[in-house]
Each structure stands twice: as structure tokens, then as C-alpha cells.
Design a protein around this motif. Structure first.
Motif, PDB file in Angstrom:
ATOM      1  N   SER A  14      17.684  -1.634  21.415  1.00  0.00           N
ATOM      2  CA  SER A  14      17.921  -1.537  19.980  1.00  0.00           C
ATOM      3  C   SER A  14      16.549  -1.967  19.296  1.00  0.00           C
ATOM      4  O   SER A  14      16.100  -1.496  18.123  1.00  0.00           O
ATOM      5  N   VAL A  15      15.693  -2.832  20.114  1.00  0.00           N
ATOM      6  CA  VAL A  15      14.481  -3.256  19.502  1.00  0.00           C
ATOM      7  C   VAL A  15      13.321  -2.143  19.656  1.00  0.00           C
ATOM      8  O   VAL A  15      12.808  -1.897  18.761  1.00  0.00           O
ATOM      9  N   MET A  16      13.437  -1.749  20.815  1.00  0.00           N
ATOM     10  CA  MET A  16      12.516  -0.642  21.062  1.00  0.00           C
ATOM     11  C   MET A  16      12.801   0.630  20.311  1.00  0.00           C
ATOM     12  O   MET A  16      11.845   1.344  19.933  1.00  0.00           O
ATOM     13  N   PHE A  17      14.021   0.949  19.786  1.00  0.00           N
ATOM     14  CA  PHE A  17      14.062   2.412  19.312  1.00  0.00           C
ATOM     15  C   PHE A  17      14.653   1.978  17.795  1.00  0.00           C
ATOM     16  O   PHE A  17      14.923   3.238  17.241  1.00  0.00           O
ATOM     17  N   ALA A  18      14.545   0.968  17.482  1.00  0.00           N
ATOM     18  CA  ALA A  18      14.712   0.589  15.943  1.00  0.00           C
ATOM     19  C   ALA A  18      13.735   1.100  14.876  1.00  0.00           C
ATOM     20  O   ALA A  18      12.427   1.454  15.275  1.00  0.00           O
ATOM     21  N   THR A  19      14.289   1.925  13.723  1.00  0.00           N
ATOM     22  CA  THR A  19      13.205   2.464  12.767  1.00  0.00           C
ATOM     23  C   THR A  19      12.719   0.927  12.061  1.00  0.00           C
ATOM     24  O   THR A  19      13.322   0.059  11.851  1.00  0.00           O
ATOM     25  N   PRO A  20      11.224   1.219  11.906  1.00  0.00           N
ATOM     26  CA  PRO A  20      10.807  -0.094  11.431  1.00  0.00           C
ATOM     27  C   PRO A  20      10.868  -0.266  10.089  1.00  0.00           C
ATOM     28  O   PRO A  20      11.338   0.498   9.273  1.00  0.00           O
ATOM     29  N   ALA A  21      11.126  -1.630   9.686  1.00  0.00           N
ATOM     30  CA  ALA A  21      11.431  -2.148   8.171  1.00  0.00           C
ATOM     31  C   ALA A  21      10.373  -2.192   7.672  1.00  0.00           C
ATOM     32  O   ALA A  21       9.270  -2.899   8.015  1.00  0.00           O
ATOM     33  N   TYR A  22      10.396  -1.829   6.385  1.00  0.00           N
ATOM     34  CA  TYR A  22       9.245  -1.813   5.633  1.00  0.00           C
ATOM     35  C   TYR A  22       9.479  -2.515   4.223  1.00  0.00           C
ATOM     36  O   TYR A  22      10.328  -2.488   3.817  1.00  0.00           O
ATOM     37  N   ALA A  23       8.693  -3.361   3.652  1.00  0.00           N
ATOM     38  CA  ALA A  23       8.927  -4.082   2.339  1.00  0.00           C
ATOM     39  C   ALA A  23       8.512  -3.011   1.329  1.00  0.00           C
ATOM     40  O   ALA A  23       7.318  -2.463   1.551  1.00  0.00           O
ATOM     41  N   GLY A  24       9.344  -2.916   0.356  1.00  0.00           N
ATOM     42  CA  GLY A  24       9.166  -1.918  -0.435  1.00  0.00           C
ATOM     43  C   GLY A  24       7.970  -2.116  -1.506  1.00  0.00           C
ATOM     44  O   GLY A  24       8.068  -3.329  -1.949  1.00  0.00           O
ATOM     45  N   ASP A  25       7.344  -0.975  -1.799  1.00  0.00           N
ATOM     46  CA  ASP A  25       6.212  -1.170  -2.977  1.00  0.00           C
ATOM     47  C   ASP A  25       6.874  -0.401  -4.285  1.00  0.00           C
ATOM     48  O   ASP A  25       6.914   0.571  -4.160  1.00  0.00           O
ATOM     49  N   VAL A  26       6.973  -1.156  -5.350  1.00  0.00           N
ATOM     50  CA  VAL A  26       7.660  -0.662  -6.495  1.00  0.00           C
ATOM     51  C   VAL A  26       6.884   0.285  -7.262  1.00  0.00           C
ATOM     52  O   VAL A  26       7.206   1.415  -7.387  1.00  0.00           O
TER      53      VAL A  26
END
Length: 115
Positions: A14-26
Motif C-alpha cells: 500500500s505504501v509502494m503503490f499509493a497515489t502521492p498526496a499533495y497539499a493543494g494550492d488554492v
């Protein structure tokens, strides 16, 4: 022992294939929204299903897992996967753009869609 090994392998996968989380830029999200969403959702409205707007009360009522805590990940999930008349944007725009537009929608809905 086998159960522990299976759990560890599942965690690693799950760590290797997870979609990276991004902090959104408004600010970047506003550009994504203008280019991809405003046709149906100008000013936080909904041109297809008028009751399911992007206004705070409607998001709390209709958006799965958004709740009163205003979960931005719920918005990103909806953008990525679509539902009903809304198309999926996964693969059409980047994960970063999805996070950005989710941050923008959350910010706008919380401010009452003030321009």
C-alpha cells in the motif's frame, strides 16, 4: 506468523503503490477550476443537477465523506473518480491538479463562493 507476514506485505504494497498526496494550492486550483470545471460549476452552482452545488450546505449533504469537518480529500476523490453525471478526471489532469482544485473548491465553499 502467516497472518503477520501477510499484513506486513499488504502494508508495504500500500505504501509502494499509493497515489502521492499533495497539499493543494488554492491559486493553482482556481486555474484548474476555470479550465475544467467552470462550464458546469460556475460560481459554485451546478448546471446539470441544480441542487447539488459546490456550496457548503450541498457539499455537506451530497458529497460522500465530506461531513461538517469539510474533508478536502472527499472533494479530491469526487474530482478523480466522478459520480453520476460528473466525469472522472483521473488520468485527464494530474494528481497535483486534482489536489489544487479540491483546495480551491473547499476554500470557495467555505467563503460562500465570493469572487
Amino acid at each position: 506468523m502467516r497472518a503477520i507476514l501477510t499484513a506486513i506485505l499488504a502494508l508495504v504494497a500500500s505504501v509502494m503503490f499509493a497515489t502521492p498526496a499533495y497539499a493543494g494550492d488554492v491559486a493553482a486550483g482556481e486555474r484548474v477550476f476555470t479550465n475544467n470545471c467552470a462550464t458546469c460549476h460556475a460560481g459554485g452552482s451546478n448546471a446539470v443537477i441544480s441542487s447539488q452545488t459546490l456550496k457548503q450546505e450541498a457539499l455537506e449533504q451530497y458529497l460522500f465523506n465530506y461531513g461538517t469537518e469539510h474533508n478536502v480529500d472527499a472533494i479530491a476523490y469526487q474530482v478523480a473518480n466522478g459520480r453520476g453525471a460528473m466525469p472522472s478526471f483521473q488520468g485527464r489532469i494530474s494528481d497535483k491538479a486534482i489536489a489544487d482544485v479540491a483546495a480551491y473548491v473547499k476554500a470557495q465553499s467555505e467563503s460562500g463562493w465570493q469572487e
